[in-house]
Design an enzyme around this catalytic site. Sequence first.
Site, PDB file in Angstrom:
ATOM      1  N   GLU A 116       0.542  -1.216   0.385  1.00 35.29           N
ATOM      2  CA  GLU A 116       0.844   0.023   0.139  1.00 35.29           C
ATOM      3  C   GLU A 116       0.958   1.577   0.108  1.00 35.29           C
ATOM      4  O   GLU A 116       0.228   2.293   0.474  1.00 35.29           O
ATOM      5  CB  GLU A 116      -1.106  -0.204   1.447  1.00 35.29           C
ATOM      6  CG  GLU A 116      -1.962  -0.563   1.102  1.00 35.29           C
ATOM      7  CD  GLU A 116      -3.064  -0.996   2.427  1.00 35.29           C
ATOM      8  OE1 GLU A 116      -3.898  -0.622   2.526  1.00 35.29           O
ATOM      9  OE2 GLU A 116      -2.178  -1.939   3.172  1.00 35.29           O
ATOM     10  N   SER A 163      -7.049  -2.264   1.269  1.00 42.35           N
ATOM     11  CA  SER A 163      -7.101  -1.915   0.387  1.00 42.35           C
ATOM     12  C   SER A 163      -7.458  -2.784  -1.022  1.00 42.35           C
ATOM     13  O   SER A 163      -7.029  -2.163  -2.123  1.00 42.35           O
ATOM     14  CB  SER A 163      -5.735  -0.917  -0.258  1.00 42.35           C
ATOM     15  OG  SER A 163      -5.632   0.333   0.413  1.00 42.35           O
ATOM     16  N   TYR A 205      -9.860   2.984  -5.473  1.00 42.62           N
ATOM     17  CA  TYR A 205      -9.201   4.368  -6.105  1.00 42.62           C
ATOM     18  C   TYR A 205      -9.368   4.727  -7.450  1.00 42.62           C
ATOM     19  O   TYR A 205      -8.627   5.470  -7.752  1.00 42.62           O
ATOM     20  CB  TYR A 205      -8.113   4.265  -5.906  1.00 42.62           C
ATOM     21  CG  TYR A 205      -7.795   3.146  -4.498  1.00 42.62           C
ATOM     22  CD1 TYR A 205      -7.668   4.042  -3.532  1.00 42.62           C
ATOM     23  CD2 TYR A 205      -8.428   1.729  -3.840  1.00 42.62           C
ATOM     24  CE1 TYR A 205      -7.190   4.119  -1.968  1.00 42.62           C
ATOM     25  CE2 TYR A 205      -6.967   2.103  -2.550  1.00 42.62           C
ATOM     26  CZ  TYR A 205      -7.066   2.578  -1.874  1.00 42.62           C
ATOM     27  OH  TYR A 205      -6.760   2.490  -0.232  1.00 42.62           O
ATOM     28  N   ARG A 241     -11.412   3.318  11.635  1.00 39.42           N
ATOM     29  CA  ARG A 241     -12.588   3.723  10.839  1.00 39.42           C
ATOM     30  C   ARG A 241     -13.419   1.552  11.339  1.00 39.42           C
ATOM     31  O   ARG A 241     -12.424   0.644  10.694  1.00 39.42           O
ATOM     32  CB  ARG A 241     -11.883   3.944  10.012  1.00 39.42           C
ATOM     33  CG  ARG A 241     -13.791   4.015   9.292  1.00 39.42           C
ATOM     34  CD  ARG A 241     -13.451   4.311   7.178  1.00 39.42           C
ATOM     35  NE  ARG A 241     -12.737   3.047   6.697  1.00 39.42           N
ATOM     36  CZ  ARG A 241     -11.953   2.785   5.988  1.00 39.42           C
ATOM     37  NH1 ARG A 241     -11.060   3.592   5.486  1.00 39.42           N
ATOM     38  NH2 ARG A 241     -11.627   1.623   5.504  1.00 39.42           N
ATOM     39  N   ASP A 297     -15.474  -0.681   9.208  1.00 40.64           N
ATOM     40  CA  ASP A 297     -16.188  -0.975   8.432  1.00 40.64           C
ATOM     41  C   ASP A 297     -17.119  -2.175   8.489  1.00 40.64           C
ATOM     42  O   ASP A 297     -16.819  -3.589   9.194  1.00 40.64           O
ATOM     43  CB  ASP A 297     -15.190  -1.519   7.387  1.00 40.64           C
ATOM     44  CG  ASP A 297     -14.500  -0.403   6.674  1.00 40.64           C
ATOM     45  OD1 ASP A 297     -14.659   0.539   7.443  1.00 40.64           O
ATOM     46  OD2 ASP A 297     -12.780  -0.759   5.876  1.00 40.64           O
ATOM     47  N   GLU A 324     -13.587  -5.415   9.437  1.00 41.94           N
ATOM     48  CA  GLU A 324     -12.647  -4.882   9.848  1.00 41.94           C
ATOM     49  C   GLU A 324     -13.129  -3.318  10.696  1.00 41.94           C
ATOM     50  O   GLU A 324     -13.590  -2.815  10.274  1.00 41.94           O
ATOM     51  CB  GLU A 324     -11.775  -5.060   8.948  1.00 41.94           C
ATOM     52  CG  GLU A 324     -11.286  -3.992   8.532  1.00 41.94           C
ATOM     53  CD  GLU A 324     -10.882  -3.716   6.516  1.00 41.94           C
ATOM     54  OE1 GLU A 324      -9.415  -4.203   7.050  1.00 41.94           O
ATOM     55  OE2 GLU A 324     -10.582  -3.884   5.371  1.00 41.94           O
ATOM     56  N   ASN A 371      -9.636  -0.035  11.231  1.00 44.66           N
ATOM     57  CA  ASN A 371      -8.845   0.049  10.537  1.00 44.66           C
ATOM     58  C   ASN A 371      -8.671   1.198  11.245  1.00 44.66           C
ATOM     59  O   ASN A 371      -8.958   2.318  11.542  1.00 44.66           O
ATOM     60  CB  ASN A 371      -9.094   0.850   8.634  1.00 44.66           C
ATOM     61  CG  ASN A 371      -9.205   0.158   8.394  1.00 44.66           C
ATOM     62  OD1 ASN A 371      -8.321  -0.320   7.553  1.00 44.66           O
ATOM     63  ND2 ASN A 371     -10.439  -0.129   7.641  1.00 44.66           N
ATOM     64  N   GLY A 428      -7.543   5.403   5.114  1.00 40.47           N
ATOM     65  CA  GLY A 428      -6.787   6.226   4.078  1.00 40.47           C
ATOM     66  C   GLY A 428      -7.121   7.747   4.610  1.00 40.47           C
ATOM     67  O   GLY A 428      -8.459   8.421   5.168  1.00 40.47           O
TER      68      GLY A 428
END
Length: 307
Positions: free
Chosen positions: A13, A142, A209, A247, A249, A261, A263, A267
């Site tokens: 990443e 990602s 992305y 974060r 998810d 998960e 994070n 990002g």
Amino acid sequence: MKVGVIMGGISSEREISLKTGEEMLKMLDPNKYEAVPVVINKKEELAEKVRGLDLALLALHGAFGEDGTVQAVLESLNIPYTGSGVLSSAICMDKDMSKRLLRAAGIPTADWLCWNHIDEFSPEALEELGYPVIVKPSSGGSSIGMTKVNEPDELRAAVMEAFRWDRSVMAERYIRGMEITCPILDGETMPIISIIPKAAEWFDYDAKYTANGAVEQVAVLPPELEREVRRIALDCYRTLKCTVYARVDMILSDGFPFVLEVNTLPGMTSASLLPRSAKAAGLTFSGLLDAIIAVSLKERGVPVHVR
């Protein structure tokens, strides 16, 4: 205050990390901070490059960034850093371990299997999970190395691809539904964002992305469901000992949330989910960085002094 934006790194990443770091550098208030880029190309140079910093603002993703390694080095050098500590970072990076802890705490997450070596791989083990499944590196991010497998004939190739990126691979039951994310800042949930890929079946790398790859907006949920999502997000944050920000998810399937998960270093480009949530809460990107820095310094026991 001399703030070094730590970016690059050695993981898959790296390019995403560089984008996050560049955005942070642009958005840090020059009236408050002396912001300097710290691009990491190999592990050995970290200690030298961070000397003299008042704070390390972590823009790293993946291994040697999100997994507690960099955090441990910074602690040994007595340099404060942003985000969660060593233990939480390591746990959240290991999806198998974090799911085990979440499941033990009664937090809903999809059924899964994990192989720690290709020799352990057994297609027959997936008969109880059923198809489709998502095969992915246990410690990746990602959506790199991640494949949706619809039938047994596709499984081995997907597992081999995931093992290219990690030493441990998971197969997780695919849950149909709407993906959402619930950011948390200083122990408080922020606006929930829904994610609807435009062309992809699920939120894969291209959807994440590619420009306009997905519709990402504040989720409008029934009040009871919204309360449940926020409660689960906070339960994850506390169970995995996260601090400062994270974060969480999830997938909403038939009105029921399943955690995907957590994070610890999500990002942070202007188009990323956390800044989008912060904007919905009335917080600018610069204001979000100010908050992350202030809470991180408080968490590390450092008085806040900005010029």
